[in-house]
Motif scaffolding. Structure first.
Motif, PDB file in Angstrom:
ATOM      1  N   ASP A  24       0.630  -1.171  -0.095  1.00 40.86           N
ATOM      2  CA  ASP A  24       0.350   0.060   0.058  1.00 40.86           C
ATOM      3  C   ASP A  24       0.868   1.240   0.065  1.00 40.86           C
ATOM      4  O   ASP A  24       0.575   2.214   0.766  1.00 40.86           O
ATOM      5  CB  ASP A  24      -0.988   0.037   0.977  1.00 40.86           C
ATOM      6  CG  ASP A  24      -1.974  -0.970   1.190  1.00 40.86           C
ATOM      7  OD1 ASP A  24      -2.203  -1.769   0.166  1.00 40.86           O
ATOM      8  OD2 ASP A  24      -2.542  -1.566   2.513  1.00 40.86           O
ATOM      9  N   GLY A  25       1.925   1.441  -0.685  1.00 40.58           N
ATOM     10  CA  GLY A  25       2.862   2.380  -0.998  1.00 40.58           C
ATOM     11  C   GLY A  25       3.823   2.762   0.221  1.00 40.58           C
ATOM     12  O   GLY A  25       4.738   3.598  -0.196  1.00 40.58           O
ATOM     13  N   VAL A  26       3.748   1.859   1.301  1.00 46.23           N
ATOM     14  CA  VAL A  26       4.814   2.237   2.235  1.00 46.23           C
ATOM     15  C   VAL A  26       5.511   0.939   2.469  1.00 46.23           C
ATOM     16  O   VAL A  26       5.215  -0.256   2.090  1.00 46.23           O
ATOM     17  CB  VAL A  26       4.028   2.539   3.608  1.00 46.23           C
ATOM     18  CG1 VAL A  26       3.473   4.118   3.542  1.00 46.23           C
ATOM     19  CG2 VAL A  26       2.949   1.635   3.978  1.00 46.23           C
ATOM     20  N   ILE A  27       6.466   0.779   3.605  1.00 44.68           N
ATOM     21  CA  ILE A  27       7.545  -0.266   3.763  1.00 44.68           C
ATOM     22  C   ILE A  27       6.698  -0.908   4.764  1.00 44.68           C
ATOM     23  O   ILE A  27       6.460  -0.598   5.844  1.00 44.68           O
ATOM     24  CB  ILE A  27       8.911   0.508   4.395  1.00 44.68           C
ATOM     25  CG1 ILE A  27       9.438   1.275   3.309  1.00 44.68           C
ATOM     26  CG2 ILE A  27       9.499  -0.752   4.879  1.00 44.68           C
ATOM     27  CD1 ILE A  27      10.688   1.793   3.713  1.00 44.68           C
ATOM     28  N   ALA A  28       6.853  -2.357   4.138  1.00 45.57           N
ATOM     29  CA  ALA A  28       6.196  -3.457   5.126  1.00 45.57           C
ATOM     30  C   ALA A  28       7.202  -4.298   5.839  1.00 45.57           C
ATOM     31  O   ALA A  28       7.081  -4.703   6.646  1.00 45.57           O
ATOM     32  CB  ALA A  28       5.186  -4.242   4.158  1.00 45.57           C
ATOM     33  N   ASP A  29       8.231  -4.459   4.895  1.00 41.72           N
ATOM     34  CA  ASP A  29       9.603  -5.063   5.627  1.00 41.72           C
ATOM     35  C   ASP A  29      10.629  -4.008   5.495  1.00 41.72           C
ATOM     36  O   ASP A  29      11.289  -4.001   4.415  1.00 41.72           O
ATOM     37  CB  ASP A  29       9.744  -6.482   4.723  1.00 41.72           C
ATOM     38  CG  ASP A  29      10.754  -7.342   5.584  1.00 41.72           C
ATOM     39  OD1 ASP A  29      11.964  -6.818   5.785  1.00 41.72           O
ATOM     40  OD2 ASP A  29      10.691  -8.434   5.509  1.00 41.72           O
ATOM     41  N   TYR A  30      11.245  -3.480   6.340  1.00 40.19           N
ATOM     42  CA  TYR A  30      12.315  -2.412   6.447  1.00 40.19           C
ATOM     43  C   TYR A  30      13.563  -3.164   5.822  1.00 40.19           C
ATOM     44  O   TYR A  30      14.180  -2.443   4.998  1.00 40.19           O
ATOM     45  CB  TYR A  30      12.396  -1.949   7.895  1.00 40.19           C
ATOM     46  CG  TYR A  30      13.430  -0.957   7.741  1.00 40.19           C
ATOM     47  CD1 TYR A  30      13.095   0.483   7.288  1.00 40.19           C
ATOM     48  CD2 TYR A  30      14.858  -1.212   7.937  1.00 40.19           C
ATOM     49  CE1 TYR A  30      14.178   1.386   7.383  1.00 40.19           C
ATOM     50  CE2 TYR A  30      15.712  -0.039   7.880  1.00 40.19           C
ATOM     51  CZ  TYR A  30      15.392   1.224   7.639  1.00 40.19           C
ATOM     52  OH  TYR A  30      16.434   2.159   7.502  1.00 40.19           O
TER      53      TYR A  30
END
Length: 337
Positions: free
Chosen positions: A68-74
Motif C-alpha cells: 500500500d505504498g509504504v514499507i512493510a519489511d524494512y
C-alpha cells in the motif's frame, strides 16, 4: 572535483523505477525480492525475483517488501534499494548519490522516516522525499509553479493519490490505500466466486490488461478471454471463458472507492481553483490510467473532463528526477534528511 550522481526513485508497491539525470529512466523492475529462508540472504531482486513467484522450493521465499505504498519489511526494502541504487549509480560512485524518493501523500511521519532512513542506509549521500501527486504532476508536464489550480489523479499499485496543486504545493489532497493490486484481487475473488477457479495475481493482472474495462464496452468492442486456473473442488487444471462485461462488474467496487476519493478532493477545493480545474480538466497518471475507460468513468462521475498523461507509467519517476533539478524552487514542498 567529484560530482555526485542525482537519482530519482519511484518506490512503488508494484514496481521500482529509477531516473538518473541526463539518462532518463534506467531501471524499471518489479518491487519483488527473493530471500533465503535459511539465512535471510538475498537471492534475487526485481524481474529475476518475480520470475520465481510460485516456483520456489521451501528454501526460498519471494516477498513484496512494499505494501500500500509504504514499507512493510524494512530490512528487505533497504536491500532492494541498495541493489537498485548501486545498479543506477555504479559501484564506484564516491560519497554516494543524492537521492529523491517519492512517497504517498497520506504517509505518516514514521513511515516517511522509514523510507528516508532506508535510502540513506542503502548508500545515498543525501535523501529527500517528495509527495507522489507533486511528482506525478511534474512528470506529466503540468505547470505546478503557476498560481493556478491543477488536478492530478495518480493510480498506482497500492495507493491512489488525488491532489489539487498550485504554486509548487498541494492545496488539497487525498490518499487512499487502494490501487491496481486491489483491482487484481477483486478479479481473483470473482473467478473463485463465479467459476470456482483459483488463479494467481499474475493471471489476474493479465485479465485486467487483456479485457478489463472501467465502463461497459460498446457491443462491437466487447472482448473475451480464456482463463486457465485450478478447480477449487477437484484441484485439477481447468479453462473458462470470461467476458469484458464480467470483469467490469467484478472491479466496480474498488473503482467506486477511487471515484469517491476524487469527489472528496473536489468538494474541498477552493472556488477559484475549482474554476481552473473545470477549464483545464483532470490529469490521470500511474498504471491505473491504462485501464480501459478509466478516464471516461471519472469524467462521467465528476462532470469534469479527464485526460491521460502522455507517459502515465513513468510520470512519477520522471517527476521525482525533475524535482532534484529544481531543489531551490521546490525545497519548501520536500521532506529533507
Amino acid at each position: 572535483m567529484v560530482f555526485s550522481k542525482r537519482i530519482g526513485i519511484d518506490l512503488g508497491t508494484a514496481n521500482v523505477l529509477v531516473y538518473v539525470k541526463g539518462r532518463g529512466i534506467v531501471i524499471k523492475e518489479p518491487s519483488v525480492v527473493a530471500v533465503s529462508t535459511k539465512d535471510g540472504s538475498i537471492k534475487a531482486v526485481g524481474a529475476e525475483a518475480r520470475d520465481m513467484l510460485g516456483r520456489t522450493p521451501e528454501t526460498i521465499e519471494v516477498v513484496r517488501p512494499m505494501k500500500d505504498g509504504v514499507i512493510a519489511d524494512y530490512v528487505i526494502t533497504e536491500e532492494m534499494l541498495r541493489h537498485f541504487i548501486g545498479k543506477a549509480a555504479g559501484r564506484f560512485s564516491l560519497g554516494g548519490p543524492e537521492v529523491m524518493v517519492c512517497v504517498p501523500g497520506g504517509v505518516t511521519t514514521v513511515e516517511m522516516r522509514a523510507v528516508r532512513d532506508a535510502a540513506l542506509n542503502a548508500g545515498a549521500k543525501h535523501a529527500w522525499l517528495i509527495r507522489e501527486p507533486l511528482a506525478a504532476a511534474l512528470g506529466a508536464g503540468i505547470p505546478v509553479s503557476a498560481p493556478s489550480g491543477n488536478m492530478v489523479i495518480d493510480i498506482g499499485g497500492g495507493t491512489t493519490e488525488v491532489a489539487v496543486i498550485s504554486l509548487n504545493g498541494i492545496v488539497v489532497g487525498n490518499s487512499v490505500r487502494l490501487g491496481g493490486n486491489h483491482i487484481d484481487e477483486e478479479i481473483m475473488n470473482y473467478m473463485k466466486r463465479s467459476y470456482g477457479l483459483i488463479i494467481g495475481d499474475r493471471t489476474a493482472e493479465e485479465i485486467k490488461i487483456e479485457i478489463g474495462s472501467a465502463v461497459p464496452l460498446p457491443e462491437e468492442e466487447k472482448k473475451t478471454m480464456n482463463v486457465k486456473g485450478r478447480d477449487q473442488v477437484t484441484g485439477l487444471p481447468r479453462t473458462v471463458t470470461v467476458t469484458s462485461d464480467e470483469i467490469t462488474e467484478a472491479i466496480a467496487e474498488p473503482l467506486d472507492s477511487i471515484v469517491n476519493a476524487v469527489l472528496v478532493v473536489l468538494e474541498e477545493t477552493p472556488p477559484e481553483l475549482m474554476s481552473d480545474i473545470i477549464d483545464k480538466g483532470m490529469v490521470l497518471a500511474g498504471g491505473g490510467a491504462l485501464l480501459r475507460g478509466m478516464d471516461k468513468l471519472l469524467a462521467e462521475r465528476t462532470g469534469i473532463p479527464c485526460c491521460i498523461a502522455e507517459n502515465p507509467l513513468d510520470c512519477v519517476a520522471i517527476g521525482t528526477g525533475m524535482a532534484l533539478e529544481h531543489l531551490d524552487v521546490l525545497r519548501d514542498s520536500l521532506i529533507e534528511d
